[in-house]
Design an enzyme around this catalytic site. Structure first.
Site, PDB file in Angstrom:
ATOM      1  N   CYS A   2       0.871  -1.177   0.000  1.00 13.49           N
ATOM      2  CA  CYS A   2       0.000   0.000   0.000  1.00 13.49           C
ATOM      3  C   CYS A   2       0.902   1.219   0.000  1.00 13.49           C
ATOM      4  O   CYS A   2       1.542   1.530   1.006  1.00 13.49           O
ATOM      5  CB  CYS A   2      -0.908  -0.002   1.228  1.00 13.49           C
ATOM      6  SG  CYS A   2      -1.952   1.477   1.349  1.00 13.49           S
ATOM      7  N   GLU A 106      -3.758   0.838  -5.819  1.00 17.79           N
ATOM      8  CA  GLU A 106      -2.757  -0.117  -6.278  1.00 17.79           C
ATOM      9  C   GLU A 106      -2.627   0.048  -7.787  1.00 17.79           C
ATOM     10  O   GLU A 106      -3.553   0.506  -8.455  1.00 17.79           O
ATOM     11  CB  GLU A 106      -3.152  -1.557  -5.944  1.00 17.79           C
ATOM     12  CG  GLU A 106      -3.270  -1.870  -4.466  1.00 17.79           C
ATOM     13  CD  GLU A 106      -1.938  -1.914  -3.735  1.00 17.79           C
ATOM     14  OE1 GLU A 106      -0.890  -1.644  -4.368  1.00 17.79           O
ATOM     15  OE2 GLU A 106      -1.936  -2.206  -2.528  1.00 17.79           O
TER      16      GLU A 106
END
Length: 234
Positions: A2, A106
């Site tokens: 992340c 992402e």
């Protein structure tokens, strides 16, 4: 992993949802939170059963570090191994936190440039990453608090884009995760699993999010990328 996320709620909303004490720090809604920046973090007071909000630098600086040069590489910690690594071992046992968010990004590795996706829980409401925090004294003697977000294997929604995802805790698990008296690493490790894919959604967003200087609603607004959507939801 992340490497960017969104926290687009006002601080009063964050306080209400996570039942924290009033928060003195300034916070404006953010749509493209980047590593090394100050981020809101929730901890439990070690002497009272109350939750407290504060800002920390995103990118954990171990207490024994000589400088901050490695912090950008420690924005994430793998949940499977964090308890074995010197940088995260003590924090895993003694210094756990919640990192509030309402979306994360992402990048799909296929193609060039990489296509960013935004992932949300439910209809885009607030949730919490499982985090670790640490304190480090800088050369001037000032204390710096910093944090890292734990990651795990992907679920069915995120796996089409990336081979890792941040650990998102269930609300029912917040108290156990934050409890400073809970030092059983094996017990808390059971909380670090992929979030229920049925409660998540993901969609392609503009490459505006690639640049940390862009921080507005357009960063997480859905875009029409037909081929990428077909891949994600097939």
């Amino acid at each position: 992993m992340c490497g960017r996320y969104r926290l687009s709620r006002r601080k009063q909303i964050i306080e209400e949802q996570f039942e924290t004490q009033p928060w003195d720090d300034d916070w404006s809604p953010r749509f493209n939170v980047a590593p090394t920046k100050p981020v809101p973090v929730i901890r439990q007071n070690p002497k009272e059963p109350i939750r407290e909000l504060s800002l920390m630098r995103w990118g954990l600086i171990p207490s024994w570090a000589k400088d901050t040069s490695g912090a950008a590489r420690m924005i994430n910690a793998r949940s499977e191994t964090a308890h074995t690594l010197p940088a995260f071992r003590d924090a895993m046992k003694l210094r756990r936190c919640l990192v509030p968010a309402d979306g994360f990004y992402e990048w799909q590795r296929r193609g060039s440039p990489k296509q960013p996706f935004c992932f949300e829980v439910g209809d885009g409401g607030l949730f919490a990453f499982a985090g670790l925090w640490e304190r480090w004294r800088d050369p001037s003697g000032q204390w710096v608090t910093s944090c890292s977000i734990l990651t795990t294997t992907p679920n069915a929604v995120t796996s089409a884009v990336h081979d890792r995802m941040p650990v998102i805790l269930r609300k029912d698990d917040y108290d156990v995760w934050l409890d400073p008296g809970m030092t059983n690493v094996q017990g808390i490790s059971e909380l670090l699993k992929p979030y229920d894919a049925r409660s998540m959604r993901g969609y392609p967003v503009s490459t505006r999010v690639n640049h940390v200087g862009n921080d507005d609603e357009e960063c997480s607004r859905p875009v029409d990328v037909a081929q990428t959507q077909d891949f994600l939801f097939s």
